[in-house]
Design an enzyme around this catalytic site. Structure first.
Site, PDB file in Angstrom:
ATOM      1  N   SER A 555       0.826  -1.340   0.047  1.00 15.29           N
ATOM      2  CA  SER A 555       0.042  -0.053   0.094  1.00 15.29           C
ATOM      3  C   SER A 555       0.975   1.305   0.117  1.00 15.29           C
ATOM      4  CB  SER A 555      -0.935   0.001   1.224  1.00 15.29           C
ATOM      5  OG  SER A 555      -1.938   0.910   0.952  1.00 15.29           O
ATOM      6  N   ASP A 641     -10.099  -2.295  -6.864  1.00 14.05           N
ATOM      7  CA  ASP A 641      -9.256  -1.565  -5.776  1.00 14.05           C
ATOM      8  C   ASP A 641      -9.911  -0.227  -5.797  1.00 14.05           C
ATOM      9  OD1 ASP A 641      -7.824  -0.243  -3.787  1.00 14.05           O
ATOM     10  OD2 ASP A 641      -6.059  -1.684  -4.061  1.00 14.05           O
ATOM     11  N   HIS A 690      -9.041  -3.430  -1.689  1.00 14.14           N
ATOM     12  CA  HIS A 690      -7.665  -3.169  -1.157  1.00 14.14           C
ATOM     13  C   HIS A 690      -7.217  -3.868   0.152  1.00 14.14           C
ATOM     14  CE1 HIS A 690      -4.281  -0.503  -0.732  1.00 14.14           C
ATOM     15  NE2 HIS A 690      -4.701  -0.306   0.349  1.00 14.14           N
TER      16      HIS A 690
END
Length: 732
Positions: A555, A641, A690
């Protein structure tokens, strides 16, 4: 938990929920965190009609940016199929080994349990059960909600809340393959039945009998609070947050006296109180938001206990104020967290408050007595790197339970007696601390002489560490700690001779609030320089070498990893990124993206500040790609995502490939012995979100990552043998 109102940060780009631990649920055990259990398959009734059901959107459509990159996506998918086929046999072997490790260590994990009156509520294998206290193991379990009855595929339970009179149960459920979520309300009659489904619910709490408060989420933002009266079949809007920087969630105080509406940004807070005895009265403001002041509220004996960043020194303090005069001017400090100390969590009991802390890499407890106003300090075992408090501890409990773990140590359950001020014995079998793994704590000096902690793990009695492969982990964003929880794949890597290094760089939260501030906004280069210093120190001390070093992040950690990949490619052999954030500038220049305004407190606002724009451009991974000898890279992504744009990742990969090709097309490159094209791989999973892929997707993803690392290691070791220890700048 006291800090529950700030846990929405887990759902921002800083989330690290990609690899869930596999769990074979033990009905007799007490709940660990829902985020650590295997994702369950749940189903919604799609056509249920009820006057309490709130209208919702049908989800965000794909932007023109995605369709403009459709050709790139198809090209990358074809490339992935071709490349992954070469490693298929290895990936299958690794997957079998991972499955065996998960099965071996899953016995320490358990399922969600809530004690409420004479009943125990728990979740197991996709169902929610109720049993009388003390009869859980006897098989007298009543099914309240079954996956077979609700046709909604592949979801996980986020929370369970029981109405005070136990006539209703509300379960928050999230889809594993998207950001979609919902609340299922079950009426607990003789035959439990689904009363209604409320879509897009983020958080929920019962305020009183049949009165449910909940927040709704749209486009990753949470700004509205609703009240639902199940007696009158009526719902109404209670609170609206108009500032896009803020995110709203709900919390119920431990003594159940108040429900709090918490509106938080990353730099300020505002809390409103709802009286559980009078839930229809308008919420009461505790303290108007003040820039730089974060606060969260608990209640005890007609006083508010306020955990806040207000005042000096920098860090968290526990303050108190009367409920009737709770403004900032009446806050009285009763406990202060030491400077450069990370407050991980804080739990309030009737007569005690327990702070879980990290200082200089070690975990400990501060136990504050409300009666004597004294603090006890309790050191925790030196091997522990992270902890999880068991959810829903009783407010009046004299003993609390928690789990200690490390990247290579499965969770070990502990119990601490507040009355005896000591740990107590267990009858449950505990997983022994891993003995064949050596732990080292180091400090690297960054460019500005700041000492940066590093935690290193490797096989005990290892020889020739310089010839062992090294996997470096980094994050450094949002004030969130680098994930140091247990993962079975780490044990596999240690057994295979890997060194694991965790670099606690600025921008994260490991050394408290100042550590985060010193690595955010116009100080992002600090975190990048910290990472560079950590890797250089590891190599100088003989922990592997550049030719055998891989860098890994998830991330928002992709910003620091991607920056080092551009600035110091000679320090590593490969980079592995999971759902990475790589195009900071273009993201922060697009105000139409759902998180752009909210994220300005972390990255700055280049929309109005040219200096900020230039600063972001100076480190942004996408903006700084250039023709050079790049290491290999393996990047994972999900089509759905909403937090990390797939189109942005496709553009990053495309630009990187062109830079690599341009470098290797130069005449001087053909004359360099051993110079090879790096492997650039993008694995795009269909669907997905995500934060939480399904269990099977997670297992497949980790297997592919480990296969990439293993194949890169084998190639690198051959190169080292032929070229010597200093060939890393040549062979990728």
């Amino acid at each position: 938990m006291f800090l529950g109102s700030i846990y929405f940060l887990r759902l921002l780009k800083g989330s690290t929920g990609h690899c869930k631990n596999h769990s074979k649920y033990s009905v007799s055990a007490v709940l660990r965190s829902c985020s650590q259990t295997k994702l369950q398959a749940f189903f919604f009734a799609k056509h249920l009609r009820n006057p309490c059901v709130v209208p919702h959107s049908h989800g965000a459509s794909r932007s023109w940016r995605f369709f403009s990159c459709k050709g790139l996506l198809e090209s990358e998918q074809e490339n992935w199929r071709a490349c992954s086929a070469k490693y298929m046999a290895m990936t299958k072997r690794i997957k079998r080994r991972l499955q065996a490790h998960y099965d071996k260590y899953s016995s320490s994990l358990s399922s969600p349990v809530i004690r409420f009156g004479e009943y125990v509520y728990f979740e197991e294998n996709g169902c929610i059960f109720r049993s009388k206290l003390g009869e859980v193991d006897e098989g007298n379990n009543e099914i309240l909600l079954s996956s077979e009855a609700l046709p909604f595929h592949n979801s996980l339970i986020q929370s369970i809340r029981i109405c005070p009179d136990q006539r209703y149960m509300a379960a928050a459920i999230k889809c594993a393959h998207s950001e979609e979520s919902a609340c299922i309300v079950v009426k607990l009659d003789t035959l439990p039945k689904v009363e209604c489904i409320i879509p897009n619910v983020f958080s929920l709490e019962w305020a009183a009998h049949e009165i449910l408060f909940y927040t709704t989420q749209k486009n990753l933002q949470c700004h509205h609070v609703y009240l639902c009266d199940f007696n009158k079949k009526h719902s109404e809007l209670v609170y609206t947050e108009h500032n896009a920087r803020y995110f709203v969630d709900l919390y119920r105080t431990k003594d159940k006296r108040f429900l709090t509406i918490n509106s938080n940004s990353k730099n300020a807070s505002e809390v409103w109180l709802v009286d559980s005895h009078h839930p229809f009265k308008s919420p009461v403001l505790v303290q108007q938001r003040t820039e730089g002041v974060i606060y969260h509220v608990e209640h005890r004996n007609n006083e508010l206990y306020i955990l806040t960043t207000y005042g000096d020194p920098v860090g968290y303090k526990l303050m108190k104020a009367p409920v009737d005069s709770c403004g900032l001017e009446n806050w009285l400090s009763i406990y202060t967290v030491k400077e450069n100390t990370r407050l991980i969590d804080l739990e309030v009991f009737k007569d005690y408050c327990v702070a879980f802390l990290k200082f200089c890499g070690h975990l400990y407890l501060d136990i504050f007595s409300f009666v004597s106003n004294s603090v006890r300090n309790v050191k925790l075992p030196a091997w522990a790197c992270s902890f999880e408090l068991e959810p829903h501890p009783e407010y009046t409990a004299s003993t609390f339970y928690f789990w200690l773990l490390s990247p290579v140590q499965p969770p070990v359950r502990f119990a601490y007696s507040l009355m005896k001020n000591s740990f107590i014995e267990h009858t449950e079998q505990e997983v022994p601390v891993t003995m064949n793994c050596h732990t080292v704590r180091l400090e690297a000096k960054s460019k500005d002489e700041t000492c940066v902690p590093i935690t290193v793990f490797h096989k005990a009695n290892s020889k020739e560490l310089r010839r062992m492969p090294l996997l470096v982990h980094v994050y450094g964003a949002y004030g969130i700690d680098l994930n140091m929880s247990f993962k079975a794949e780490n044990l596999m890597l240690i057994k295979d001779g890997w060194i694991l290094a965790y670099c606690h760089v600025r921008g994260g939260g490991e050394l408290g609030l100042r550590w985060h501030k010193d690595g955010s906004r116009t100080k992002k280069h600090n975190g990048i320089q910290d990472l560079q210093a950590c890797i250089k120190l590891l190599h100088e001390l003989g922990y592997s070498q550049p030719a055998l070093t891989a860098l890994m992040s998830v991330s928002a950690g992709g910003v620091l990893a991607g920056a080092l990949y551009n600035n110091d490619p000679h320090l590593i052999r490969a980079m592995v990124l999971q759902a990475p954030f790589l195009d900071v500038l273009n993201t922060m220049l697009d105000p139409h993206l759902p998180l752009t305004i909210e994220e300005q407190e972390e990255w700055g606002n280049p929309l109005v500040d040219e200096t900020c724009k230039e600063y972001i451009q100076s480190y942004c991974p996408y903006q700084n790609i250039r023709p050079q000898n790049y290491p290999s890279a393996f990047i994972t992504a999900s089509e759905n995502d909403q937090r990390i744009s797939l189109a942005g990742l496709l553009r990053y990969i495309s630009k990187l490939r062109k830079a690599v090709q341009a470098f290797h097309a130069q005449d001087n490159c053909t004359k360099v012995k051993g110079l090879q094209m790096p492997n650039i791989l993008l694995d795009v999973q269909p669907g997905g979100s995500h934060c939480a892929p399904s269990w099977e997707d997670s297992l497949n993803q980790v297997s592919s990552l480990c296969s990439f690392l293993q194949s890169t290691r084998e190639t690198a070791q051959i190169s080292v043998i032929h070229c010597g220890d200093n060939c890393s700048h040549v062979v990728r």
